[in-house]
Design an enzyme around this catalytic site. Structure first.
Site, PDB file in Angstrom:
ATOM      1  CG  ASP A  41      -1.368   1.558   3.073  1.00  0.00           C
ATOM      2  OD1 ASP A  41      -1.143   1.704   3.975  1.00  0.00           O
ATOM      3  OD2 ASP A  41      -2.030   1.393   1.793  1.00  0.00           O
TER       4      ASP A  41
ATOM      5  CG  ASP B  20      -5.438  -3.707  -1.950  1.00  0.00           C
ATOM      6  OD1 ASP B  20      -5.041  -2.819  -0.249  1.00  0.00           O
ATOM      7  OD2 ASP B  20      -5.721  -4.245  -1.650  1.00  0.00           O
TER       8      ASP B  20
ATOM      9  CG  PHE C 108     -12.480   0.496   2.287  1.00  0.00           C
ATOM     10  CD1 PHE C 108     -11.849  -0.446   3.511  1.00  0.00           C
ATOM     11  CD2 PHE C 108     -12.339  -0.221   1.076  1.00  0.00           C
ATOM     12  CE1 PHE C 108     -10.900  -1.460   2.806  1.00  0.00           C
ATOM     13  CE2 PHE C 108     -11.220  -0.192   0.685  1.00  0.00           C
ATOM     14  CZ  PHE C 108     -10.593  -1.238   1.648  1.00  0.00           C
ATOM     15  CB  VAL C 109     -10.126   5.732   2.098  1.00  0.00           C
ATOM     16  CG1 VAL C 109     -10.463   6.265   2.054  1.00  0.00           C
ATOM     17  CG2 VAL C 109      -8.709   4.930   2.387  1.00  0.00           C
TER      18      VAL C 109
ATOM     19  NE  ARG D 287      -1.933  -2.780  -3.717  1.00  0.00           N
ATOM     20  CZ  ARG D 287      -1.712  -3.170  -2.825  1.00  0.00           C
ATOM     21  NH1 ARG D 287      -2.315  -1.390  -1.868  1.00  0.00           N
ATOM     22  NH2 ARG D 287      -1.969  -4.005  -1.910  1.00  0.00           N
TER      23      ARG D 287
ATOM     24  CE  LYS E  77      -9.882   3.248   7.160  1.00  0.00           C
ATOM     25  NZ  LYS E  77     -10.551   1.677   6.635  1.00  0.00           N
TER      26      LYS E  77
ATOM     27  N   GLY F  88       0.600  -1.263  -0.063  1.00  0.00           N
ATOM     28  CA  GLY F  88      -0.078  -0.129   0.344  1.00  0.00           C
ATOM     29  C   GLY F  88       0.416   1.340  -0.027  1.00  0.00           C
TER      30      GLY F  88
ATOM     31  CG  ASP G   5      -8.408  -0.121   9.395  1.00  0.00           C
ATOM     32  OD1 ASP G   5      -9.261   0.891  10.386  1.00  0.00           O
ATOM     33  OD2 ASP G   5      -9.014  -0.790   8.785  1.00  0.00           O
TER      34      ASP G   5
END
Ligand code: IMP
Ligand code: MG
Length: 190
Positions: free
Chosen positions: A103, A162, A155-156, A168, A134, A47, A106
């Protein structure tokens, strides 16, 4: 924008501007140790590839890269409670100034795992940089040193992030809403 992605959260211009700021801040913190200082960036695959490619070009420092791969459960769009290292971890980080790059933060389990393994090697300093954090999701005990953007619990995808391996390559970061057949289902969520 592909149909599944219903809105843009961050444009490529916004991301580029923020990375320039982050680069200046990180370079200021890492420089000054002289030519003998070893600076190693540790991007977490996959990511972080787009982010780190842009970030390193904003770091006018003598640095090297050591990649680490962490996988969640295969076939799922996301889950990282069971974060698991894949392949080799760099073993030469003793005495180096290390910056782990990912990236998104979470639950934090991925970064906590990588951080713990690197800390064992006694680097001279150990910092963590994430592009996104997040809101309201963190479980692991980890405080990132640099955060690009605080984002809502959505959810990004895009800019390296991805959904089931796709998106991506999108230059912007967009949101896939939690509805319909493609609902991204994080591990442990009802
Ligand atoms: P954590 O271990 O729960 O902090 O999750 C970190 C990893 O989960 C990230 O490196 C991503 O690969 C993945 N992830 C978490 N949230 C998202 C998201 O919204 N979109 C895409 N991937 C995500
Ligand atoms: Mg990842």
């Amino acid at each position: 924008m592909p149909g599944e992605i219903t809105r843009t959260l961050l444009t490529s211009d916004q991301i580029a501007r923020r990375i320039a700021e982050l680069g200046a801040e990180i370079a200021g913190d890492l420089e000054g140790g002289g030519a003998s200082q070893r600076i190693v960036l540790v991007p977490i695959l996959t990511g972080s590839i787009v982010f780190v490619a842009d970030l390193i070009r904003r770091l006018p420092l003598r640095l090297s890269l050591e990649l680490v791969a962490v996988s969640s459960y295969p076939g799922q769009a996301m889950t990282s409670k069971g974060a698991r290292l894949r392949g080799e971890i760099p073993t030469n980080l003793s005495g180096a100034h290390v910056l782990i790059v990912d990236d998104i933060l979470d639950t934090g389990h991925t970064l906590a795992l990588v951080r713990a393994i690197i800390a064992e090697q006694k680097p001279a300093s150990l910092r963590v940089c994430v592009l996104l954090r997040k809101a309201g999701r963190q479980e692991a005990d980890l405080t990132p040193d640099y955060v690009g953007f605080e984002i809502p619990d959505a959810f990004v995808v895009g800019y390296g992030l991805d959904h089931d391996g796709y998106y991506r390559n999108l230059p912007d970061i967009g949101v896939i809403p939690p509805a319909g057949p493609h609902r991204p289902q994080p591990e442990g969520r009802p």
